[in-house]
Design a protein around this motif. Sequence first.
Motif, short mmCIF file in Angstrom:
data_model
loop_
_atom_site.label_atom_id
_atom_site.label_comp_id
_atom_site.label_asym_id
_atom_site.label_seq_id
_atom_site.Cartn_x
_atom_site.Cartn_y
_atom_site.Cartn_z
N SER A 267 7.98 14.50 2.79
CA SER A 267 6.54 15.33 1.99
C SER A 267 6.35 14.51 0.54
O SER A 267 5.61 14.02 -0.04
CB SER A 267 6.85 16.57 1.64
OG SER A 267 6.50 17.05 2.84
N PHE B 15 7.80 10.99 -0.02
CA PHE B 15 7.56 10.25 0.40
C PHE B 15 6.04 9.62 -0.04
O PHE B 15 5.07 8.73 -0.45
CB PHE B 15 8.29 9.36 1.55
CG PHE B 15 7.61 8.25 1.84
CD1 PHE B 15 8.55 7.17 0.88
CD2 PHE B 15 6.92 7.37 3.05
CE1 PHE B 15 8.48 6.26 0.87
CE2 PHE B 15 6.75 6.42 2.50
CZ PHE B 15 6.83 5.50 1.82
N LEU B 16 5.28 10.73 0.32
CA LEU B 16 3.77 10.85 0.52
C LEU B 16 3.12 11.14 -0.59
O LEU B 16 1.94 11.00 -0.78
CB LEU B 16 3.56 11.94 1.79
CG LEU B 16 3.81 11.70 3.77
CD1 LEU B 16 3.25 12.65 4.36
CD2 LEU B 16 2.89 10.22 3.97
N GLU B 17 3.84 11.48 -1.56
CA GLU B 17 2.97 12.10 -2.33
C GLU B 17 3.58 10.53 -3.49
O GLU B 17 3.45 11.32 -4.91
CB GLU B 17 3.97 13.75 -3.06
CG GLU B 17 3.38 14.89 -2.46
CD GLU B 17 4.57 16.30 -2.96
OE1 GLU B 17 4.91 15.24 -3.90
OE2 GLU B 17 3.99 16.99 -1.97
N GLY B 18 3.87 10.24 -2.99
CA GLY B 18 4.73 9.16 -3.99
C GLY B 18 5.51 8.33 -4.74
O GLY B 18 6.00 7.89 -5.36
N SER B 19 7.01 9.30 -3.97
CA SER B 19 7.74 9.58 -5.44
C SER B 19 8.34 8.28 -3.85
O SER B 19 8.64 7.86 -2.97
CB SER B 19 9.47 10.79 -4.52
OG SER B 19 10.49 11.17 -4.87
N SER B 20 9.81 7.75 -5.22
CA SER B 20 10.34 6.37 -4.58
C SER B 20 11.85 6.97 -3.58
O SER B 20 12.27 8.11 -3.68
CB SER B 20 10.75 5.45 -5.99
OG SER B 20 11.47 6.30 -6.68
#
Length: 278
Positions: free
Chosen positions: A173, A175-180
């Motif tokens: 989740s 990662f899908l929200e743009g977290s590195s």
Amino acid sequence: MNKFKNITLSNIVIYTLLTLWAFTTIYPFYWIIINSVKESNEILSNSFGFPKKIVWDNYINAFQNNDIAKSYYNSLIISGTTTVVVLFLSSMASFAMVRYEFKGKKILYMLFLGSLMIPAFSTIIPIFTLVAKLGLINKYSAVIIPQIVGNLSFAIIVLMGFMATLPLELEESAFLEGSSVFGIYRRIIVPLSIPSLASVAIFTFLWSYNDLFLQMIMLRKDNVLPISALLKKISSQFGTDFGLMAASVTLVIVPVLIIYIILQKFIIKSMTQGALKG
């Protein structure tokens, strides 16, 4: 009455054994503390009894004859730095080993396991040779670097077992929200792994704090001696002053007990919060 009905013979045996075990663990601390406030003559005549008169001269002599405050500082620098670096490196390595597939992963894991079987004493000669060539003798790093290396494998194995149980959905989740990757590690993995990290911190700090063997070999000057090495020096110089020895031992073990108690409560609190959230 209902409470007494639930008591069984097995419970009585278990609690009796646990009580005896607790007594054998706690009594040595009680014994050394009560002897630290006795005169040396009374220790010889009444070693196991409560002191007739409490005297604080042993602690005064311990601070006057030796720079204990400096030794505490040295121990804090060495053990604290070792613990922080081990936690940082082992947590990142464990995260990579658990969540990513790469060539040589199984071999690397076997190397971590195999290194735990190598006695630390068998590596002291090459370690000392390397440290001497680097000119690090009588420096904090002469002890810190070998202790970091010596604790990494254990810490990685422990953290890998815990991180493998963490839910993968949270990371997906994020990662899908743009977290590195590092953001996932910092915001998800580290907070969820606090109980395991605290356990590793306890073992690493205590092992580093009590590592007299390495300290005595690498550190020769008084201004860099940690508290355990200072105790060895005191025992060789004032071995017949039993009151001073008892006070010195008390000064060595009390900080460790305080740190252990604090971290132990922290572990229980973290595990309880995790259970409630689940």
